[in-house]
Design a protein around this motif. Structure first.
Motif, PDB file in Angstrom:
ATOM      1  N   MET A 134       0.837  -1.197   0.000  1.00  9.72           N
ATOM      2  CA  MET A 134       0.000   0.000   0.000  1.00  9.72           C
ATOM      3  C   MET A 134       0.871   1.245   0.000  1.00  9.72           C
ATOM      4  O   MET A 134       1.897   1.301   0.683  1.00  9.72           O
ATOM      5  N   LYS A 135       0.472   2.236  -0.761  1.00  7.16           N
ATOM      6  CA  LYS A 135       1.248   3.460  -0.905  1.00  7.16           C
ATOM      7  C   LYS A 135       0.487   4.653  -0.328  1.00  7.16           C
ATOM      8  O   LYS A 135      -0.742   4.663  -0.272  1.00  7.16           O
ATOM      9  N   ASP A 138      -3.109   6.022  -1.535  1.00  2.31           N
ATOM     10  CA  ASP A 138      -4.066   4.991  -1.926  1.00  2.31           C
ATOM     11  C   ASP A 138      -5.332   5.130  -1.088  1.00  2.31           C
ATOM     12  O   ASP A 138      -5.322   5.696   0.014  1.00  2.31           O
ATOM     13  N   GLU A 186     -11.726   4.275  -8.981  1.00  2.00           N
ATOM     14  CA  GLU A 186     -10.809   3.716  -9.974  1.00  2.00           C
ATOM     15  C   GLU A 186     -10.886   4.482 -11.285  1.00  2.00           C
ATOM     16  O   GLU A 186      -9.895   4.598 -12.003  1.00  2.00           O
ATOM     17  N   LYS A 191      -5.853   3.950  -6.627  1.00  2.00           N
ATOM     18  CA  LYS A 191      -5.647   2.564  -6.232  1.00  2.00           C
ATOM     19  C   LYS A 191      -6.483   2.301  -4.996  1.00  2.00           C
ATOM     20  O   LYS A 191      -6.365   3.005  -3.985  1.00  2.00           O
ATOM     21  N   TRP A 193      -7.900  -0.328  -2.014  1.00  2.00           N
ATOM     22  CA  TRP A 193      -7.688  -1.541  -1.237  1.00  2.00           C
ATOM     23  C   TRP A 193      -8.908  -1.780  -0.350  1.00  2.00           C
ATOM     24  O   TRP A 193      -9.600  -0.843   0.026  1.00  2.00           O
ATOM     25  N   GLY A 281      -3.912  11.813  -3.381  1.00  2.00           N
ATOM     26  CA  GLY A 281      -4.882  10.775  -3.032  1.00  2.00           C
ATOM     27  C   GLY A 281      -6.140  11.357  -2.420  1.00  2.00           C
ATOM     28  O   GLY A 281      -7.256  10.902  -2.708  1.00  2.00           O
TER      29      GLY A 281
END
Length: 299
Positions: A134-135, A138, A186, A191, A193, A281
């Motif tokens: 995970m960044k 995100d 998306e 991204k 999760w 993000g």
């Protein structure tokens, strides 16, 4: 201030009289004409960020006579900047738990939201990842959560007029709602999760070895492992569910990864935070949220 605003004493415990007085003052001030609204809880947002997406009409500034060493939350009456026909009630900021505070105190702005007609509630908050893939920036959508914090907004005597002592907790993170938001996010090149979330006490600024050992030891719950940590959000969701006597409430929790923890011999060592990545993000999360709010089956 460029917004019409009033100060309202916020009840910091189970005080029905103060709560009713606060609600009446706010209701008279807002003069809402509808019966059903979208509510939004924003943690750590400033006015400039909020004004990128919403037109702020009126502001309630909560006050207290107690010794609280933090900024008090504010309640905003807003419309979407992209479509003024969509009205929202937004809580800006959150009370961080401290030892002198009744655990029920943090729930009061949320309870007022519900009484004002909010039955669709969105929470957006910074979270911390325990998965190295995970960044920062995100988006994380919980499937379920475990609460290791000291916070429970329903601690103490139950007020029957506010909600049920035992209530349905099976719909905190409905899959169909998460899937719709994920599809939108998306499209905004985010991204996304999704797994379990661990709530810990926000009296400490980091997740440490105890939390790490706990979530690793828990393994899978309902087919999902725990891959993220949050300090805030569950009290507000818990409060809304508590007051949802008719079981019609809809909710969505959106986490934006602010930091990742890297395992070392002592537990976790914080990476250097990439603020630019986090802000990008957050923009994707908010752009997606505005589009999500307009969905017919949610609005």
């Amino acid at each position: 201030s460029k917004y019409e605003s009033i100060d309202v004493e916020m009840p910091l415990g189970i005080d029905v009289e103060i709560f009713d007085n606060a609600f009446k003052t706010i209701s008279d001030f807002f003069k809402l004409s509808g019966t059903s609204y979208v509510g939004l809880q924003l943690h750590h947002f400033n006015y400039n960020q909020i004004e990128e997406y919403f037109n702020i009409k009126k502001v309630v500034k909560f006050t207290t006579k107690e010794e609280i060493t933090q900024n008090m939350p504010e309640l905003l009456h807003c419309t979407l900047k992209s479509d003024e026909s969509f009205e929202l009630l937004v809580v800006k900021g959150v009370l961080v738990h401290q030892i002198t505070m009744d655990p029920a105190a943090r729930s009061m702005p949320t309870r007022i939201l519900h009484r004002l007609g909010v039955n669709r509630f969105l929470v957006i908050s910074s979270i911390f990842a325990a998965n190295n893939d995970m960044k920062v920036g995100d988006i994380f959508l919980p499937t379920d959560h475990m609460n290791m914090s000291v916070l429970n907004s329903n601690t103490g005597k139950n007020i029957d007029e506010w909600g049920l002592r035992f209530y349905d907790v099976s719909k905190w993170y409905p899959k169909e709602t998460k899937d719709k938001y994920a599809e939108i996010a998306e499209k905004h090149d985010a991204k996304v999760w999704s797994s379990n979330l661990l709530f810990v006490s926000n009296t400490k600024p980091f997740a440490g070895l105890a939390e790490k050992n706990f979530w690793e030891g828990m393994g899978e719950i309902n087919g999902n492992i725990t891959e993220a940590v949050a300090f805030q959000g569950h009290s507000e969701l818990m409060t809304m569910r508590h007051m949802d006597v008719d079981n019609v409430f809809k909710s969505l929790f959106v986490g934006v990864i602010f930091e990742n923890w890297v395992k070392d011999t002592e537990g976790f060592e914080a990476d250097k935070i990439d603020i630019d990545a986090y802000n990008k993000g957050l923009t994707k999360a908010m752009d997606s949220l505005v589009e999500f709010i307009k969905l017919e089956d949610f609005s």
